[in-house]
Design a protein around this motif. Structure first.
Motif, PDB file in Angstrom:
ATOM      1  N   GLY A 109     105.359 -15.541  32.792  1.00  0.00           N
ATOM      2  CA  GLY A 109     104.917 -16.929  32.878  1.00  0.00           C
ATOM      3  C   GLY A 109     106.052 -17.830  33.349  1.00  0.00           C
ATOM      4  O   GLY A 109     107.157 -17.791  32.792  1.00  0.00           O
ATOM      5  N   ARG A 110     105.787 -18.633  34.372  1.00  0.00           N
ATOM      6  CA  ARG A 110     106.828 -19.469  34.966  1.00  0.00           C
ATOM      7  C   ARG A 110     107.520 -20.377  33.959  1.00  0.00           C
ATOM      8  O   ARG A 110     108.712 -20.628  34.067  1.00  0.00           O
ATOM      9  CB  ARG A 110     106.219 -20.333  36.079  1.00  0.00           C
ATOM     10  CG  ARG A 110     106.492 -19.809  37.451  1.00  0.00           C
ATOM     11  CD  ARG A 110     105.972 -20.749  38.489  1.00  0.00           C
ATOM     12  NE  ARG A 110     106.714 -22.004  38.523  1.00  0.00           N
ATOM     13  CZ  ARG A 110     106.537 -22.937  39.441  1.00  0.00           C
ATOM     14  NH1 ARG A 110     105.654 -22.748  40.411  1.00  0.00           N
ATOM     15  NH2 ARG A 110     107.257 -24.047  39.416  1.00  0.00           N
ATOM     16  N   ARG A 111     106.747 -20.890  33.007  1.00  0.00           N
ATOM     17  CA  ARG A 111     107.344 -21.869  32.080  1.00  0.00           C
ATOM     18  C   ARG A 111     108.400 -21.235  31.189  1.00  0.00           C
ATOM     19  O   ARG A 111     109.172 -21.936  30.554  1.00  0.00           O
ATOM     20  CB  ARG A 111     106.245 -22.516  31.244  1.00  0.00           C
ATOM     21  CG  ARG A 111     105.592 -21.585  30.243  1.00  0.00           C
ATOM     22  CD  ARG A 111     104.456 -22.277  29.501  1.00  0.00           C
ATOM     23  NE  ARG A 111     103.899 -21.417  28.462  1.00  0.00           N
ATOM     24  CZ  ARG A 111     103.063 -20.400  28.707  1.00  0.00           C
ATOM     25  NH1 ARG A 111     102.679 -20.126  29.929  1.00  0.00           N
ATOM     26  NH2 ARG A 111     102.604 -19.650  27.705  1.00  0.00           N
ATOM     27  N   HIS A 112     108.449 -19.898  31.154  1.00  0.00           N
ATOM     28  CA  HIS A 112     109.449 -19.236  30.303  1.00  0.00           C
ATOM     29  C   HIS A 112     110.783 -19.008  31.005  1.00  0.00           C
ATOM     30  O   HIS A 112     111.738 -18.542  30.381  1.00  0.00           O
ATOM     31  CB  HIS A 112     108.886 -17.901  29.803  1.00  0.00           C
ATOM     32  CG  HIS A 112     107.670 -18.057  28.967  1.00  0.00           C
ATOM     33  ND1 HIS A 112     107.673 -18.691  27.738  1.00  0.00           N
ATOM     34  CD2 HIS A 112     106.377 -17.711  29.190  1.00  0.00           C
ATOM     35  CE1 HIS A 112     106.443 -18.711  27.242  1.00  0.00           C
ATOM     36  NE2 HIS A 112     105.630 -18.128  28.101  1.00  0.00           N
ATOM     37  N   LEU A 113     110.849 -19.283  32.281  1.00  0.00           N
ATOM     38  CA  LEU A 113     112.108 -19.072  33.015  1.00  0.00           C
ATOM     39  C   LEU A 113     113.233 -19.915  32.416  1.00  0.00           C
ATOM     40  O   LEU A 113     113.071 -21.117  32.188  1.00  0.00           O
ATOM     41  CB  LEU A 113     111.932 -19.479  34.483  1.00  0.00           C
ATOM     42  CG  LEU A 113     111.310 -18.445  35.413  1.00  0.00           C
ATOM     43  CD1 LEU A 113     110.962 -19.097  36.747  1.00  0.00           C
ATOM     44  CD2 LEU A 113     112.263 -17.272  35.615  1.00  0.00           C
ATOM     45  N   GLN A 114     114.388 -19.284  32.207  1.00  0.00           N
ATOM     46  CA  GLN A 114     115.525 -20.005  31.638  1.00  0.00           C
ATOM     47  C   GLN A 114     116.784 -19.755  32.467  1.00  0.00           C
ATOM     48  O   GLN A 114     117.088 -18.617  32.796  1.00  0.00           O
ATOM     49  CB  GLN A 114     115.815 -19.499  30.213  1.00  0.00           C
ATOM     50  CG  GLN A 114     114.671 -19.742  29.250  1.00  0.00           C
ATOM     51  CD  GLN A 114     114.838 -18.953  27.965  1.00  0.00           C
ATOM     52  OE1 GLN A 114     115.836 -18.273  27.773  1.00  0.00           O
ATOM     53  NE2 GLN A 114     113.842 -19.037  27.093  1.00  0.00           N
TER      54      GLN A 114
ATOM     55  N   PRO B 145     112.370  -8.524  29.185  1.00  0.00           N
ATOM     56  CA  PRO B 145     112.982  -9.575  30.005  1.00  0.00           C
ATOM     57  C   PRO B 145     113.334  -9.076  31.397  1.00  0.00           C
ATOM     58  O   PRO B 145     113.535  -7.880  31.611  1.00  0.00           O
ATOM     59  CB  PRO B 145     114.247  -9.922  29.223  1.00  0.00           C
ATOM     60  CG  PRO B 145     114.598  -8.665  28.508  1.00  0.00           C
ATOM     61  CD  PRO B 145     113.281  -8.038  28.144  1.00  0.00           C
TER      62      PRO B 145
ATOM     63  N   LEU C  47     113.844 -14.269  32.522  1.00  0.00           N
ATOM     64  CA  LEU C  47     112.436 -14.438  32.148  1.00  0.00           C
ATOM     65  C   LEU C  47     112.193 -13.599  30.894  1.00  0.00           C
ATOM     66  O   LEU C  47     112.002 -12.374  30.987  1.00  0.00           O
ATOM     67  CB  LEU C  47     111.545 -13.939  33.292  1.00  0.00           C
ATOM     68  CG  LEU C  47     110.045 -14.200  33.160  1.00  0.00           C
ATOM     69  CD1 LEU C  47     109.723 -15.674  33.443  1.00  0.00           C
ATOM     70  CD2 LEU C  47     109.268 -13.310  34.114  1.00  0.00           C
ATOM     71  N   PRO C  48     112.192 -14.198  29.720  1.00  0.00           N
ATOM     72  CA  PRO C  48     112.046 -13.403  28.487  1.00  0.00           C
ATOM     73  C   PRO C  48     110.622 -12.870  28.307  1.00  0.00           C
ATOM     74  O   PRO C  48     110.409 -11.836  27.684  1.00  0.00           O
ATOM     75  CB  PRO C  48     112.397 -14.389  27.372  1.00  0.00           C
ATOM     76  CG  PRO C  48     112.180 -15.749  27.960  1.00  0.00           C
ATOM     77  CD  PRO C  48     112.383 -15.627  29.443  1.00  0.00           C
ATOM     78  N   GLN C  49     109.633 -13.589  28.861  1.00  0.00           N
ATOM     79  CA  GLN C  49     108.247 -13.082  28.866  1.00  0.00           C
ATOM     80  C   GLN C  49     107.560 -13.626  30.114  1.00  0.00           C
ATOM     81  O   GLN C  49     108.021 -14.590  30.721  1.00  0.00           O
ATOM     82  CB  GLN C  49     107.499 -13.476  27.598  1.00  0.00           C
ATOM     83  CG  GLN C  49     107.523 -14.966  27.306  1.00  0.00           C
ATOM     84  CD  GLN C  49     106.789 -15.296  26.016  1.00  0.00           C
ATOM     85  OE1 GLN C  49     105.575 -15.172  25.945  1.00  0.00           O
ATOM     86  NE2 GLN C  49     107.542 -15.699  25.013  1.00  0.00           N
TER      87      GLN C  49
END
Lengths: 338, 338, 338, 338
Positions: free
Chosen positions: C14-19, C62, C10-12
């Motif tokens: 918010g769920r949409r940022h999960l990589q 992160p 998680l770089p920042q």
């Protein structure tokens, strides 16, 4: 002795209804003692009970107020084994809470049970203990409720020890007993008050630090600073409302917060995160049991601890004493019976 | 600093084998600190370990004796976070007993781990704590074993409080710490000794009563008399053998008896009836954990408690110190390193 | 094995940022172990940490989320003594909380420390325990946070015993463990939920009584009725807000209320009178220490206790699992790594 | 009902002096209840008291033996509030031990107070509790002494929990209750006996392991082996003498050993090193208080626990029952009154 005595009686809620009556001296049953009352200490709870019965337990007038008494045994029922005529005694705040967890059937003196604002009271022998040898009647009368509340929070349940830090809020009866017991166990004591004069007197009683909560509204930060960041081991919460959050923040990890009734604010609230992140133990304190009172009296005698009495009133001066109670005494107010 | 240091080494059991050697100063690993030892306090256990390894844990020579040290950090491994160079520290008696119940893998300094009778020692950072601010190195060195044993028995496990009665047997290191901690918590302290002079000095340290156990062999009866028949709340058992029965008889119902090693007698025995009739808690005490040591150090600093040091010896005077240890000091014996 | 592995990062906030990234497999330092992760259980805290870091401790991206893992040791640093290659292990939720009170320096896996949503993790040897012999990896992974929270509240601190009454709120992971542990100790268990189907399943797991809190909003009265007026000995408070008052009213005199994070409501509040009149102990629970986890694992093995896993997701299905977490599972959600 | 009743009376010490007399049914005072006794369970203490008064408290004949009774209230004094006619009750072993530490003035039924071997007994209302709903009179009568001793040792003071290991010595009344309570809390139970048949029956009652102490005299080593080297969390010491050392050696670090009277051997002894090295808590158990009895009865009812009764005797068969008591029953012996 005459056959009658004075007694403050409240036929219905409201201070204006208080009446100083002349009534018959009661007779003890087989397991009861008749006590000539020497002094009765007042608690804030008494004011609430007189006004509207909101001091805790369900109360219906008529009522003889006040729970805390010292005096001498003047007659005993035929099955009494705990006392003899002439013994100096204190009443227990709770009738029938002997030891262990509070039993549901226990009641309190001064409502619903007949209270101490009278020249004589009848008590079951189980509702009294021997008075401390080192205190006169005036000072001894302050122990059953206020002193035991502080002792129960810090010592009986809190296992206070030397080197710990205790935060004391305010300078009323419970607070000053908390201060004195904590100092007597070798603890750091940080006292909070909005009055510099009271803080100065608290330091004379043994407080290590005094914080003016008006000048330092974030007193929780001050407590952290005074404890090298650790926080306090024990906090006596006497205020309620928003203050609970400050108390939680002043507490060390896994510290102990005692909520002692009656709080100034009718509500407590707090964000929930400090509750589980700090892992506190929050304990509700409703005075304590008879065994604890006896333990405490031994401590008072050994320590030579002197309760702080702000003012002594004659029995007929009850209205003045209640005014004083409302203003907030430094320590205790005591009614004397003669 | 030079590359070598002095170190007392025991290549095989027996006092005559002790050698003061010159060895290389050790180098700390990543999670270790190098401590310049200022002082090391002796315990009776050290004498036993030197003679035949009977001080407790299984020990095989060679051995560097003594567990209790104070000193300053002079070098730190690269992953050390608890200390910085220059910090004043104490070693913990137990390596790796941090908190809670003792873990089976924990070992002690001075056997089997390398001990303190040297100019320098290397410790894992977890095996040291910050020294008290109010004590010099000599006095600080007495805390890790003797003081913590008394603290653990009375405070950490015993929840000692004001007004209780504590019986202290003898006037060695653990006993005098027990006396001082109990007095600092507002307890009655009854000290037993066979020597009136030592009893007089114990009273100066805060004992409430002194009983000469030679003149009063039934000291248990004396304790009952001094407590209005109740018995003592805590007894520190330092003797063993037949004395256990007296200790049990001196104890109040449900009192607490601490058996602190190493006892004078190798056996304990007692009739069984007092064991269940008196409902005692008998607790074996093997010093204590690091968290307890840190709690105690805060207490020592706040109380201004001064450990009783009978005599200080230079490092090379170890044989004289061991003779003194055998005779029985009043309080502690300390070796100083320079 | 390959040199790279999968890892959710998680770089920042918010769920949409999960990589889901491919990164190098880490190498253990001297006192570390490399664990091939088999399964990682999710907690509601993970969702909060991913969204905005509000799951408890201060977190800065992160971040690799998730604290609870099971797996096998595949490599060990040269000073590792607690584990050998091939050992099945669990991570501890708290790094460096071994026993006793929580130390201020302890941190948690999954934020701020690197979490478990990866094929491999490196752990200090002190941050892991041996896995239970009777559970597979999927079920074992649920123990470090949810099970230990319930165990700590009820057993380690609550001293739960047979014949007591425990109120369990809801049917999430902590709640069902609370139910199972309470039943295994012979306690009455009253489960609250707004869903009759979940209540039926809770009864199959051992609940004595099930109360639908939608149909019975005054569930505190229901608890009094079910306990012949006594009230519950323990209440697990999982909701917060106004619910705290109901919990206090459902509690017996001097009962124990555990506030277990993260509550549904961000605030707790209550009138103050029940706090001192009922003399409750309110304890904040922030999971628990390693010794408690080891005690609990012995219990799980002896009891044959089977954790309730609602659904298992493959590592790449994390978004679906987080949706499920938001809807509220019955028991636990687990990510499997292969 | 008739005006007279049967009663076993001991005019002087010695079994041969026991007389079954016909005496007047007593009348309850204001705070007393009259109980029609249905059953009385025997304890080894009764045998000792009959022979020479050596069962514990100071006793002077004449004496009505036996402490443990179940029955129904048939009349109540006018100030009785705890019971109504028709209530099924048990006597408390201790008269006036309500909660907390044992008070020095408490006495026991069956010596010095009048015991249960009679058709009727008068009890103060404080000396009785409501009988369990799930047990008949025969089984209920076994609870006041033997069951409460085991419960007090393991649960009230021992805080037993699932996954712990409990060593039970022998298969008498206290031992089998210990076995059943430990199993009901999810503990491993290791039972010791010299009789394979009794061991087989103990396993049917829930013991995890059975060790024949004749064939395995070093049963402490066996306990270590069965616990992966850890040792037992709790040991119930029922033998005394040299056995204490084995018990200490079977105990884990900081484990708990309960010494339950009356032991087989009149002495206990032990080398002192295991006492401080193992840091045990040794607790003397003298039955327990009324609040504990009430807690236990709730547990018995919820668990459906069935006490093990070896044989029931008619009141006039007391001599046979005492012979059986001397041989050592498996569980309890009970006298029935009709």
């Amino acid at each position: 002795m005459s056959n009658t005595m004075r007694q403050w009686r409240l036929p219905q809620f409201g201070r204006r209804h208080l009446q100083l009556e002349q009534v018959a001296i009661p007779t003890p049953a087989d397991d009861e003692i008749l006590v000539k009352v020497a002094a009765a200490a007042l608690n804030y709870r008494d004011k609430l009970n007189i006004e509207d019965g909101s001091g805790g337990l369900q109360i219906t007038p008529p009522l003889v107020p006040a729970s805390d008494l010292s005096g001498a045994v003047v007659a005993t029922g035929k099955r009494v084994t705990r006392f003899r005529t002439g013994d100096r005694v204190l009443g227990t705040f709770w009738a029938d809470w002997i030891d262990g967890p509070w039993p549901a059937h226990a009641l309190t003196l001064g409502g619903p049970l007949t209270g101490a604002l009278a020249d004589y009271v009848v008590l079951k022998q189980e509702w009294a203990v021997h008075a401390p040898a080192t205190l006169d009647d005036i000072h001894a009368s302050t122990l059953p409720c206020a002193a035991l509340s502080a002792w129960f929070a810090l010592v009986e349940q809190g296992h206070l020890h030397a080197g710990q830090t205790v935060v004391i809020q305010g300078t009323g009866g419970v607070s000053l007993f908390g201060l004195q017991f904590a100092a007597a166990h070798g603890a750091h004591v940080i006292v909070l008050s909005g009055d510099d004069d009271k803080l100065a007197r608290a330091k004379e009683l043994g407080a290590t630090h005094a914080v003016n909560r008006r000048k330092t509204p974030r007193w929780d930060v001050a407590v952290r600073d005074l404890t090298a960041g650790r926080g306090a081991d024990h906090v006596l919460e006497m205020v309620g409302g928003d203050n609970l959050l400050l108390s939680l923040q002043a507490l060390k990890q896994a510290g102990r917060l005692s909520v002692i009734g009656t709080l100034g604010e009718a509500e407590i609230h707090s964000p929930s995160v400090p509750l589980f992140l700090g892992r506190p133990t929050i304990q509700g304190i409703g005075v304590g049991h008879r065994r604890g009172l006896e333990d405490m009296i031994r401590a008072v005698d050994h320590l030579g601890l002197k309760p702080v009495v702000d003012k002594v009133y004659a029995l007929e001066e009850l209205p003045d004493a209640l005014d004083h109670l409302e203003r907030g005494p430094f320590g205790k107010l005591v009614m004397r019976m003669d």
